[in-house]
Scaffold this motif. Structure first.
Motif, PDB file in Angstrom:
ATOM      1  N   GLY A  10       0.802  -1.208   0.000  1.00 13.82           N
ATOM      2  CA  GLY A  10       0.000   0.000   0.000  1.00 13.82           C
ATOM      3  C   GLY A  10       0.835   1.257   0.000  1.00 13.82           C
ATOM      4  N   ASP A  11       2.146   1.153   0.344  1.00 17.60           N
ATOM      5  CA  ASP A  11       3.000   2.326   0.332  1.00 17.60           C
ATOM      6  C   ASP A  11       3.610   2.570  -1.044  1.00 17.60           C
ATOM      7  OD1 ASP A  11       2.513   2.395   3.051  1.00 17.60           O
ATOM      8  OD2 ASP A  11       4.519   3.168   3.478  1.00 17.60           O
ATOM      9  N   GLY A  12       3.268   1.742  -2.018  1.00 12.57           N
ATOM     10  CA  GLY A  12       3.651   2.050  -3.384  1.00 12.57           C
ATOM     11  C   GLY A  12       4.853   1.304  -3.920  1.00 12.57           C
TER      12      GLY A  12
ATOM     13  N   THR B 167       3.808  -5.312  16.318  1.00 13.14           N
ATOM     14  CA  THR B 167       4.032  -6.051  15.083  1.00 13.14           C
ATOM     15  C   THR B 167       2.772  -6.237  14.241  1.00 13.14           C
ATOM     16  OG1 THR B 167       5.817  -7.230  16.189  1.00 13.14           O
ATOM     17  CG2 THR B 167       5.014  -8.155  14.125  1.00 13.14           C
ATOM     18  N   MET B 168       2.775  -5.657  13.066  1.00 15.58           N
ATOM     19  CA  MET B 168       1.713  -5.735  12.056  1.00 15.58           C
ATOM     20  C   MET B 168       0.445  -4.970  12.434  1.00 15.58           C
ATOM     21  SD  MET B 168       2.035  -9.496  10.305  1.00 15.58           S
ATOM     22  CE  MET B 168       1.325  -8.881   8.771  1.00 15.58           C
ATOM     23  N   ALA B 169       0.306  -4.571  13.681  1.00 20.16           N
ATOM     24  CA  ALA B 169      -0.907  -3.874  14.105  1.00 20.16           C
ATOM     25  C   ALA B 169      -1.047  -2.545  13.368  1.00 20.16           C
ATOM     26  CB  ALA B 169      -0.883  -3.624  15.610  1.00 20.16           C
ATOM     27  N   PHE B 170      -2.260  -2.229  12.991  1.00 18.26           N
ATOM     28  CA  PHE B 170      -2.641  -0.977  12.322  1.00 18.26           C
ATOM     29  C   PHE B 170      -2.211  -0.909  10.861  1.00 18.26           C
ATOM     30  CE2 PHE B 170      -1.852   0.050  16.837  1.00 18.26           C
ATOM     31  CZ  PHE B 170      -3.155   0.315  17.223  1.00 18.26           C
ATOM     32  N   THR B 171      -1.450  -1.888  10.372  1.00 21.01           N
ATOM     33  CA  THR B 171      -1.074  -1.859   8.957  1.00 21.01           C
ATOM     34  C   THR B 171      -2.323  -2.081   8.099  1.00 21.01           C
ATOM     35  OG1 THR B 171      -0.605  -4.235   8.880  1.00 21.01           O
ATOM     36  CG2 THR B 171       1.230  -2.766   9.471  1.00 21.01           C
ATOM     37  N   ASP B 172      -2.251  -1.640   6.863  1.00 25.17           N
ATOM     38  CA  ASP B 172      -3.390  -1.841   5.962  1.00 25.17           C
ATOM     39  C   ASP B 172      -3.715  -3.327   5.840  1.00 25.17           C
ATOM     40  OD1 ASP B 172      -3.297   0.885   5.634  1.00 25.17           O
ATOM     41  OD2 ASP B 172      -2.384   0.816   3.642  1.00 25.17           O
TER      42      ASP B 172
ATOM     43  N   VAL C 219       4.535  -0.108  25.441  1.00 21.98           N
ATOM     44  CA  VAL C 219       4.312  -0.538  24.062  1.00 21.98           C
ATOM     45  C   VAL C 219       5.648  -0.433  23.329  1.00 21.98           C
ATOM     46  CG1 VAL C 219       3.030  -0.152  21.923  1.00 21.98           C
ATOM     47  CG2 VAL C 219       1.926   0.264  24.143  1.00 21.98           C
ATOM     48  N   LEU C 220       6.003  -1.483  22.592  1.00 23.00           N
ATOM     49  CA  LEU C 220       7.310  -1.565  21.954  1.00 23.00           C
ATOM     50  C   LEU C 220       7.158  -1.787  20.452  1.00 23.00           C
ATOM     51  CD1 LEU C 220       8.636  -4.068  24.591  1.00 23.00           C
ATOM     52  CD2 LEU C 220       9.517  -1.759  24.368  1.00 23.00           C
ATOM     53  N   LEU C 221       8.035  -1.175  19.689  1.00 23.62           N
ATOM     54  CA  LEU C 221       8.033  -1.372  18.244  1.00 23.62           C
ATOM     55  C   LEU C 221       8.392  -2.808  17.909  1.00 23.62           C
ATOM     56  CD1 LEU C 221       7.962  -0.269  15.304  1.00 23.62           C
ATOM     57  CD2 LEU C 221      10.418   0.188  15.573  1.00 23.62           C
ATOM     58  N   GLY C 222       7.547  -3.436  17.094  1.00 23.58           N
ATOM     59  CA  GLY C 222       7.852  -4.719  16.486  1.00 23.58           C
ATOM     60  C   GLY C 222       7.448  -4.650  15.029  1.00 23.58           C
TER      61      GLY C 222
ATOM     62  N   HIS D 295       4.715   4.432   9.528  1.00 22.39           N
ATOM     63  CA  HIS D 295       3.713   5.402   9.082  1.00 22.39           C
ATOM     64  C   HIS D 295       2.361   5.171   9.760  1.00 22.39           C
ATOM     65  CE1 HIS D 295       5.934   6.370   5.048  1.00 22.39           C
ATOM     66  NE2 HIS D 295       6.442   7.002   6.076  1.00 22.39           N
ATOM     67  N   VAL D 296       1.976   3.906   9.925  1.00 22.12           N
ATOM     68  CA  VAL D 296       0.655   3.659  10.511  1.00 22.12           C
ATOM     69  C   VAL D 296       0.643   3.986  11.997  1.00 22.12           C
ATOM     70  CG1 VAL D 296       0.041   1.970   8.753  1.00 22.12           C
ATOM     71  CG2 VAL D 296       1.032   1.170  10.922  1.00 22.12           C
ATOM     72  N   LEU D 297       1.766   3.841  12.677  1.00 24.09           N
ATOM     73  CA  LEU D 297       1.828   4.265  14.074  1.00 24.09           C
ATOM     74  C   LEU D 297       1.730   5.776  14.169  1.00 24.09           C
ATOM     75  CD1 LEU D 297       4.652   1.905  15.416  1.00 24.09           C
ATOM     76  CD2 LEU D 297       2.177   1.659  15.725  1.00 24.09           C
ATOM     77  N   GLU D 298       2.378   6.454  13.236  1.00 18.93           N
ATOM     78  CA  GLU D 298       2.339   7.918  13.225  1.00 18.93           C
ATOM     79  C   GLU D 298       0.924   8.430  12.980  1.00 18.93           C
ATOM     80  OE1 GLU D 298       5.389  11.245  11.561  1.00 18.93           O
ATOM     81  OE2 GLU D 298       4.713   9.740  10.122  1.00 18.93           O
ATOM     82  N   ARG D 299       0.199   7.776  12.082  1.00 16.51           N
ATOM     83  CA  ARG D 299      -1.125   8.281  11.727  1.00 16.51           C
ATOM     84  C   ARG D 299      -2.179   7.975  12.787  1.00 16.51           C
ATOM     85  NH1 ARG D 299      -2.178   4.331   6.499  1.00 16.51           N
ATOM     86  NH2 ARG D 299      -3.270   2.616   7.576  1.00 16.51           N
ATOM     87  N   LEU D 300      -1.820   7.252  13.844  1.00 23.02           N
ATOM     88  CA  LEU D 300      -2.748   7.084  14.965  1.00 23.02           C
ATOM     89  C   LEU D 300      -3.013   8.413  15.672  1.00 23.02           C
ATOM     90  CD1 LEU D 300      -1.436   3.794  16.630  1.00 23.02           C
ATOM     91  CD2 LEU D 300      -3.437   4.056  15.133  1.00 23.02           C
TER      92      LEU D 300
END
Length: 315
Positions: A9-11, A243-248, A271-274, A289-294
């Motif tokens: 989805g990011d192109g 991990t994978m959460a909030f991704t398209d 909460v930790l980045l995975g 990007h999806v974490l940022e757009r929260l």
């Protein structure tokens, strides 16, 4: 370099050779812009996969077959590269510490995997020495051996291993790891497919016996997000990885309930980045990007993407 790169989805499109290297460089620059804007020295990613090559290729074969067994689901591996290329790329992203999440699917594998992981950690100083376990005779001995050899994080996969995390064989192991303060990244949610022992109830029984166990629930507990938030609110050593959460990709299948976002914000220090790198069907930067757009703010992003992991592992 392998010619396979996944569309997302990011192109990013399937590219190979010189074009693939250009795409990787562009993505690395975008990842670095993300953490540079936040004033961070890089990223700490607690959920990345490095394992013996023949094991990793079996994992990739499983994901390649997902589309054949689950209609409408495809899981192209974005970073189907050789080990040295994967290491070079994650370092180019600016990931200053990462893990070698490896896991057995049957008895008799864990000790061998741990031996491989010890060697990998010795030649990969930016990898947090990772070990694993399985409910089998001798598990306490080889887990203790791994701890004494410098393991800094363990991986447990309830779904793949098809075991009860409250199995009596594991009880002394959980106690040992709780006493040592060594975190365990555990896939215990019921995504992408439920198992007999997945979900919050079995791991809840473990936490009732070992409330100081440093569990990092993978994938935010997908799809039982709110139930695992309950456990994190109840036990102060329980953490969650993104991990994978909030991704398209994930939102199409198991969307995170938006009314629960304030609870996730309140747990921002746990909460930790995975990422699941390299086994993801989209570019690495998409997770950021999806974490940022929260819209939970830069302080939350700084904590999740670096500071919480750096504190937990003493970086």
């Amino acid at each position: 370099m392998d010619d396979t790169r996944a569309a997302s989805g990011d192109g990013n499109a399937d590219v190979g050779g010189e074009a693939g290297e250009v795409a990787e460089a562009a993505e690395a620059a975008e990842v670095r812009r993300f953490w540079t804007r936040l004033g961070l020295p890089g990223l700490v990613d607690v959920h990345t996969h490095f394992m013996p090559e023949r094991v990793l290729r079996k994992v990739w074969a499983y994901f390649d077959a997902v589309g054949a067994v689950a209609e409408g689901v495809e899981w192209p591996i974005t970073y189907r590269l050789e080990e040295d290329e994967r290491l070079a790329l994650i370092r180019e992203f600016g990931v200053r510490a990462f893990t070698a999440m490896l896991y057995p699917h049957k008895a008799g594998m864990a000790q061998w995997l741990n031996q491989w992981a010890t060697d990998f950690a010795s030649r990969t100083p930016d990898c947090l020495h990772t070990s694993t376990l399985f409910p089998e005779p001798g598990v306490e001995a080889y887990v203790r051996e791994a701890v004494e050899s410098g393991a800094r994080v363990f991986k447990a996969h309830v779904q793949v291993g098809a075991y009860d995390p409250a199995d009596e064989l594991l009880d002394p192991v959980w106690g040992l790891l709780a006493e040592a303060g060594i975190p365990v990244v555990i896939h215990c949610g019921s995504g992408p497919a439920p198992g007999k022992h997945t979900g919050p109830e079995p791991i809840g029984r473990v936490l009732a016996r070992h409330p100081r166990l440093r569990l990092i629930v993978a994938h935010l507990g997908m799809p039982e997000y709110e139930e695992f938030l309950d456990l994190a609110e109840r036990y102060e050593e329980v953490r969650l990885d993104t991990t994978m959460a909030f991704t398209d990709f994930a939102e199409r299948i198991t969307p995170f309930p938006r009314p629960a976002l304030p609870r996730l914000a309140d747990l921002g220090d746990r909460v930790l980045l995975g990422s699941d790198f390299p086994n993801i069907p989209y570019p690495y930067v998409h997770q950021l990007h999806v974490l940022e757009r929260l819209g939970l703010g830069d302080d939350w992003l700084r904590a999740v993407c670096h500071d919480n992991g750096a504190r937990l592992f003493g970086l």
